[in-house]
Design a protein around this motif. Structure first.
Motif, PDB file in Angstrom:
ATOM      1  N   THR A   1       1.601   5.967  27.825  1.00  0.00           N
ATOM      2  CA  THR A   1       3.011   6.142  27.462  1.00  0.00           C
ATOM      3  C   THR A   1       3.385   7.629  27.462  1.00  0.00           C
ATOM      4  N   GLY A   2       2.423   8.503  27.097  1.00  0.00           N
ATOM      5  CA  GLY A   2       2.688   9.943  27.150  1.00  0.00           C
ATOM      6  C   GLY A   2       3.043  10.367  28.571  1.00  0.00           C
ATOM      7  N   ASP A   3       2.371   9.791  29.574  1.00  0.00           N
ATOM      8  CA  ASP A   3       2.672  10.120  30.976  1.00  0.00           C
ATOM      9  C   ASP A   3       4.091   9.693  31.349  1.00  0.00           C
ATOM     10  N   VAL A   4       4.563   8.576  30.791  1.00  0.00           N
ATOM     11  CA  VAL A   4       5.944   8.142  31.081  1.00  0.00           C
ATOM     12  C   VAL A   4       6.918   9.207  30.575  1.00  0.00           C
ATOM     13  N   PHE A   5       6.655   9.723  29.364  1.00  0.00           N
ATOM     14  CA  PHE A   5       7.564  10.746  28.826  1.00  0.00           C
ATOM     15  C   PHE A   5       7.475  12.045  29.622  1.00  0.00           C
ATOM     16  N   ARG A   6       6.247  12.419  30.008  1.00  0.00           N
ATOM     17  CA  ARG A   6       6.113  13.662  30.793  1.00  0.00           C
ATOM     18  C   ARG A   6       6.788  13.508  32.155  1.00  0.00           C
ATOM     19  N   ALA A   7       6.699  12.316  32.758  1.00  0.00           N
ATOM     20  CA  ALA A   7       7.373  12.097  34.050  1.00  0.00           C
ATOM     21  C   ALA A   7       8.885  12.167  33.846  1.00  0.00           C
ATOM     22  N   ALA A   8       9.367  11.677  32.700  1.00  0.00           N
ATOM     23  CA  ALA A   8      10.810  11.677  32.439  1.00  0.00           C
ATOM     24  C   ALA A   8      11.344  13.102  32.311  1.00  0.00           C
TER      25      ALA A   8
ATOM     26  N   MET B   1       8.907  14.385  21.309  1.00  0.00           N
ATOM     27  CA  MET B   1       7.646  14.750  21.940  1.00  0.00           C
ATOM     28  C   MET B   1       7.458  16.271  21.936  1.00  0.00           C
ATOM     29  N   LYS B   2       8.547  17.004  22.228  1.00  0.00           N
ATOM     30  CA  LYS B   2       8.471  18.473  22.260  1.00  0.00           C
ATOM     31  C   LYS B   2       8.046  19.039  20.916  1.00  0.00           C
ATOM     32  N   ARG B   3       8.478  18.373  19.835  1.00  0.00           N
ATOM     33  CA  ARG B   3       8.113  18.855  18.497  1.00  0.00           C
ATOM     34  C   ARG B   3       6.727  18.361  18.098  1.00  0.00           C
ATOM     35  N   GLY B   4       6.064  17.578  18.953  1.00  0.00           N
ATOM     36  CA  GLY B   4       4.740  17.057  18.631  1.00  0.00           C
ATOM     37  C   GLY B   4       4.805  15.840  17.733  1.00  0.00           C
ATOM     38  N   GLU B   5       6.019  15.294  17.528  1.00  0.00           N
ATOM     39  CA  GLU B   5       6.157  14.124  16.652  1.00  0.00           C
ATOM     40  C   GLU B   5       6.044  12.847  17.472  1.00  0.00           C
ATOM     41  N   LEU B   6       5.760  11.741  16.755  1.00  0.00           N
ATOM     42  CA  LEU B   6       5.730  10.460  17.452  1.00  0.00           C
ATOM     43  C   LEU B   6       7.154  10.028  17.781  1.00  0.00           C
ATOM     44  N   VAL B   7       7.307   9.415  18.917  1.00  0.00           N
ATOM     45  CA  VAL B   7       8.592   8.849  19.343  1.00  0.00           C
ATOM     46  C   VAL B   7       8.797   7.553  18.536  1.00  0.00           C
ATOM     47  N   PRO B   8      10.039   7.222  18.155  1.00  0.00           N
ATOM     48  CA  PRO B   8      10.244   6.008  17.352  1.00  0.00           C
ATOM     49  C   PRO B   8       9.674   4.757  18.041  1.00  0.00           C
ATOM     50  N   ASP B   9       9.115   3.887  17.196  1.00  0.00           N
ATOM     51  CA  ASP B   9       8.456   2.675  17.703  1.00  0.00           C
ATOM     52  C   ASP B   9       9.313   1.911  18.709  1.00  0.00           C
TER      53      ASP B   9
ATOM     54  N   PRO C   1      -3.273  -7.868  38.538  1.00  0.00           N
ATOM     55  CA  PRO C   1      -4.537  -8.613  38.628  1.00  0.00           C
ATOM     56  C   PRO C   1      -5.774  -7.722  38.394  1.00  0.00           C
ATOM     57  N   GLY C   2      -5.605  -6.413  38.575  1.00  0.00           N
ATOM     58  CA  GLY C   2      -6.731  -5.493  38.322  1.00  0.00           C
ATOM     59  C   GLY C   2      -6.922  -5.207  36.847  1.00  0.00           C
ATOM     60  N   GLY C   3      -5.982  -5.669  36.004  1.00  0.00           N
ATOM     61  CA  GLY C   3      -6.063  -5.395  34.568  1.00  0.00           C
ATOM     62  C   GLY C   3      -5.368  -4.095  34.203  1.00  0.00           C
ATOM     63  N   PHE C   4      -5.414  -3.758  32.929  1.00  0.00           N
ATOM     64  CA  PHE C   4      -4.770  -2.508  32.477  1.00  0.00           C
ATOM     65  C   PHE C   4      -5.563  -1.875  31.340  1.00  0.00           C
ATOM     66  N   LEU C   5      -5.267  -0.615  31.173  1.00  0.00           N
ATOM     67  CA  LEU C   5      -5.918   0.194  30.159  1.00  0.00           C
ATOM     68  C   LEU C   5      -4.810   0.987  29.493  1.00  0.00           C
ATOM     69  N   LEU C   6      -4.329   0.490  28.373  1.00  0.00           N
ATOM     70  CA  LEU C   6      -3.230   1.193  27.711  1.00  0.00           C
ATOM     71  C   LEU C   6      -3.791   2.417  26.998  1.00  0.00           C
ATOM     72  N   ASP C   7      -3.172   3.567  27.251  1.00  0.00           N
ATOM     73  CA  ASP C   7      -3.666   4.840  26.721  1.00  0.00           C
ATOM     74  C   ASP C   7      -2.514   5.495  25.952  1.00  0.00           C
ATOM     75  N   GLY C   8      -2.671   5.615  24.639  1.00  0.00           N
ATOM     76  CA  GLY C   8      -1.598   6.229  23.837  1.00  0.00           C
ATOM     77  C   GLY C   8      -0.633   5.199  23.273  1.00  0.00           C
ATOM     78  N   PHE C   9      -0.836   3.951  23.583  1.00  0.00           N
ATOM     79  CA  PHE C   9      -0.026   2.857  23.051  1.00  0.00           C
ATOM     80  C   PHE C   9      -0.945   1.664  22.834  1.00  0.00           C
ATOM     81  N   PRO C  10      -0.891   0.946  21.726  1.00  0.00           N
ATOM     82  CA  PRO C  10      -0.072   1.229  20.553  1.00  0.00           C
ATOM     83  C   PRO C  10      -0.638   2.377  19.703  1.00  0.00           C
ATOM     84  N   ARG C  11       0.247   2.986  18.934  1.00  0.00           N
ATOM     85  CA  ARG C  11      -0.169   4.060  18.037  1.00  0.00           C
ATOM     86  C   ARG C  11       0.109   3.690  16.585  1.00  0.00           C
TER      87      ARG C  11
END
Ligand code: AMP
Length: 249
Positions: A60-67, A86-94, A111-121
């Motif tokens: 999810t962090g990558d989604v914000f950085r891409a944005a 994110m800029k302030r280092g705070e968590l984004v609202p749920d 079909p290859g599956g997924f690896l969620l990284d940074g979510f859920p927090r």
């Protein structure tokens, strides 16, 4: 073994994924969550697991950085507000983060599956994930929790450098690029992420302790938690991860 070519743009920007994933007969599809404080080396493990076991890394962090690279007019108001947190280092609202994951069912159905990284927090995000997966008739296979003492975390984070273009991650001592400050993969400039600066690290660690530690309990109660010592080289940690996964039914 699984042959995979993941279209990570589908995750970064939403929309239809154009991935080519071929599962070998008998290969296992992993649907997993990665847990661990910032700096434990989760991102590096995610790359290794994705390369060798097939699941696509969904951060999810990558989604914000891409944005951040989008023109402000292309961002939804919720996304613009998320970037300020994110800029302030705070968590984004749920609800904002949950919305981002909910809008990307194609990536979860891969079909290859997924690896969620940074979510859920947070536990609230974990409950939302359970319900999103329930609607898709899917369940998690495991939650990998990487553990490391705090002084080692700080030293890892301050040396981390990220490619501004393709997001590949390096470390000034443990994983240096061939040419200083230049990405080996795409030639992009390597940067110290805004949220890896010391002030933001402190805020992130506090937020992590407060919100994320209860997640381990949540997943332990569901029999999904797999704890892994995050000491040693990325390869050592990967071997521990693969062995722990192989030992699961
Ligand atoms: P990461 O790359 O996972 O360390 O995320 C970088 C930043 O993005 C975090 O410090 C948060 O501001 C935001 N973020 C990413 N994922 C989440 C999440 N699941 N919940 C809240 N904030 C998040």
């Amino acid at each position: 073994m699984t042959a995979t070519k993941h279209d990570r743009n589908a995750w970064f920007k939403g929309g239809i994924a154009n991935c080519q994933v071929t599962l070998a007969p008998g290969a296992r599809t992993y649907r997993m969550v990665l847990l661990g404080a910032p700096g434990v080396g989760k991102g590096t493990q995610a790359e290794l697991i994705s390369e060798r076991l097939g699941p696509c890394q969904l951060s999810t962090g990558d989604v914000f950085r891409a944005a951040k690279t989008l023109d402000p007019s292309e961002r939804t108001p919720a996304l613009s507000a998320a970037l300020d947190y994110m800029k302030r280092g705070e968590l984004v609202p749920d609800e904002t983060v949950i919305g981002i994951v909910r809008e990307r069912p194609n990536c979860l159905r891969c079909p290859g599956g997924f690896l969620l990284d940074g979510f859920p927090r947070t536990v609230h995000q974990a409950e939302a994930l359970e319900s999103i997966l329930g609607v898709l008739s899917m369940k998690l296979d495991a939650v990998l929790s990487y553990d490391l003492p705090i002084d080692q975390i700080v030293s890892r984070l301050s040396g981390r450098r990220t490619c501004g273009a393709c997001k590949a991650v390096y470390h000034v001592t443990t994983k240096p690029p061939k040419v200083a400050d230049v990405c080996d993969l795409c030639g992009g400039k390597l940067i110290l992420r805004e949220d890896d600066r010391p002030e933001a690290i402190r805020v992130r660690m506090e937020a992590y302790e407060k919100s994320t530690s209860p997640l381990a309990d949540y997943y332990r109660q569901r029999g999904l938690l797999v704890s892994i010592a995050a000491e040693g080289s990325p390869e050592d940690i990967y071997k521990r991860t693969a062995a722990a996964l192989a030992a699961r039914p």
